[in-house]
Design an enzyme around this catalytic site. Structure first.
Site, short mmCIF file in Angstrom:
data_model
loop_
_atom_site.label_atom_id
_atom_site.label_comp_id
_atom_site.label_asym_id
_atom_site.label_seq_id
_atom_site.Cartn_x
_atom_site.Cartn_y
_atom_site.Cartn_z
N LYS A 79 0.85 -1.20 0.00
CA LYS A 79 0.00 0.00 0.00
C LYS A 79 0.88 1.24 0.00
O LYS A 79 1.77 1.37 0.86
CB LYS A 79 -0.82 0.03 1.28
CG LYS A 79 -2.26 -0.38 1.13
CD LYS A 79 -2.88 -0.40 2.50
CE LYS A 79 -4.31 0.00 2.48
NZ LYS A 79 -4.88 -0.08 3.83
C1 E4P Z 1 -8.33 0.67 3.91
O1 E4P Z 1 -7.52 -0.10 3.46
C2 E4P Z 1 -8.22 1.29 5.24
O2 E4P Z 1 -7.49 0.43 6.09
C3 E4P Z 1 -9.54 1.49 5.94
O3 E4P Z 1 -10.62 1.04 5.19
C4 E4P Z 1 -9.70 2.80 6.62
O4 E4P Z 1 -10.97 2.86 7.20
P1 E4P Z 1 -11.35 3.87 8.38
O5 E4P Z 1 -11.81 5.14 7.77
O6 E4P Z 1 -12.47 3.16 9.10
O7 E4P Z 1 -10.12 4.03 9.25
#
Ligand code: E4P
Length: 236
Positions: free
Chosen positions: A83
């Site tokens: 990522k």
């Molecule tokens: C995506 O890969 C992120 O880890 C995640 O969906 C972030 O979500 P949040 O807004 O609940 O922290």
């Protein structure tokens, strides 16, 4: 539609993977911090449980260090996806790692313009955050519709739309309706998708009625049962 689990809790991932409905996992630095565990240990354990893509995020913000971290993480297991954040350096890292054959999930996407850049950088996945957009009064699902529509116009864009920051089952249903490729679900959202009060009520009524019949599907006289509930021991 593929379902990923958005978590760094290994026990939780193991439990949900046993449903057979989990296609991959996404983690992020906040989820790792919440787990209180060593990032690399957690990633190794998740990759051993889930054969599908497991996203691991770099924490460097400049290209050389991003590449170094990305390569180190990618070497942990075949199914690691790196990522990178949707920044200029994150996209450069995405392009370089993708050219090396490493799959990249470009994260923290909040606009269609950014999603176009991620596709051009060769991302395997782009992660638009629907919940965080809703939180600030924007329409997160509108962004999913825009990205799906735009990517659909260009067959050379092979980037999958990975709906992130999912808060409830309606996000999943609407993202599916829009044709998103993947939704990454907090464990509670996947569990909530199973539940409906009429399912519980209907099952309780069926079981009550079945009990009144005194029948058993398995312990039957033709199987050697003597009283309909306890099968007689068969001689070898
Ligand atoms: C995506 O890969 C992120 O880890 C995640 O969906 C972030 O979500 P949040 O807004 O609940 O922290």
């Amino acid at each position: 539609m593929k379902f990923f689990i958005d978590s760094a809790e290994v026990a939780e991932i193991q439990d949900l993977a046993s449903t057979g409905l989990v296609d991959g996992v996404t983690t992020n630095p906040s989820l790792v911090a919440k787990s209180g565990r060593d990032f690399i240990d957690v990633l190794r354990e998740i990759c051993a449980i889930v054969p599908g893509p497991v996203s691991a995020e770099v924490t460097a913000t400049e290209l050389p260090a991003m590449l170094e971290e990305g390569r180190r993480l990618a070497n942990l297991a075949e199914n690691i996806v790196i990522k990178t954040p949707l920044t200029p350096d994150g996209l450069k890292a995405c392009k370089a790692l993708s050219d090396e054959g490493v799959r990249v999930n470009v994260t923290l996407c909040f606009s269609a313009a950014q999603a176009i850049l991620a596709a051009k950088a060769g991302a395997a996945y782009v992660s638009p955050f629907v919940g965080r957009l809703d939180d600030v009064g924007s329409d997160g699902l509108r962004l999913i519709a825009d990205i799906v529509e735009i990517y659909g116009v260009y067959p050379e864009f092979t980037t999958e739309v990975l709906v992130a920051s999912v808060r409830h089952p309606i996000h999943v249903v609407e993202a599916a309706r829009l044709g998103a490729d993947v939704a990454t679900l907090p464990p509670g959202v996947l569990r909530a998708m199973f539940r409906h009060p009429l399912t519980d009520k209907g099952l309780a009524a069926f079981l009550d009625d079945w009990a009144k019949t005194g029948q058993s599907i398995l312990n039957r006289p033709e199987d050697g049962a003597t009283d309909g509930s306890r099968p007689a021991r068969r001689s070898a």
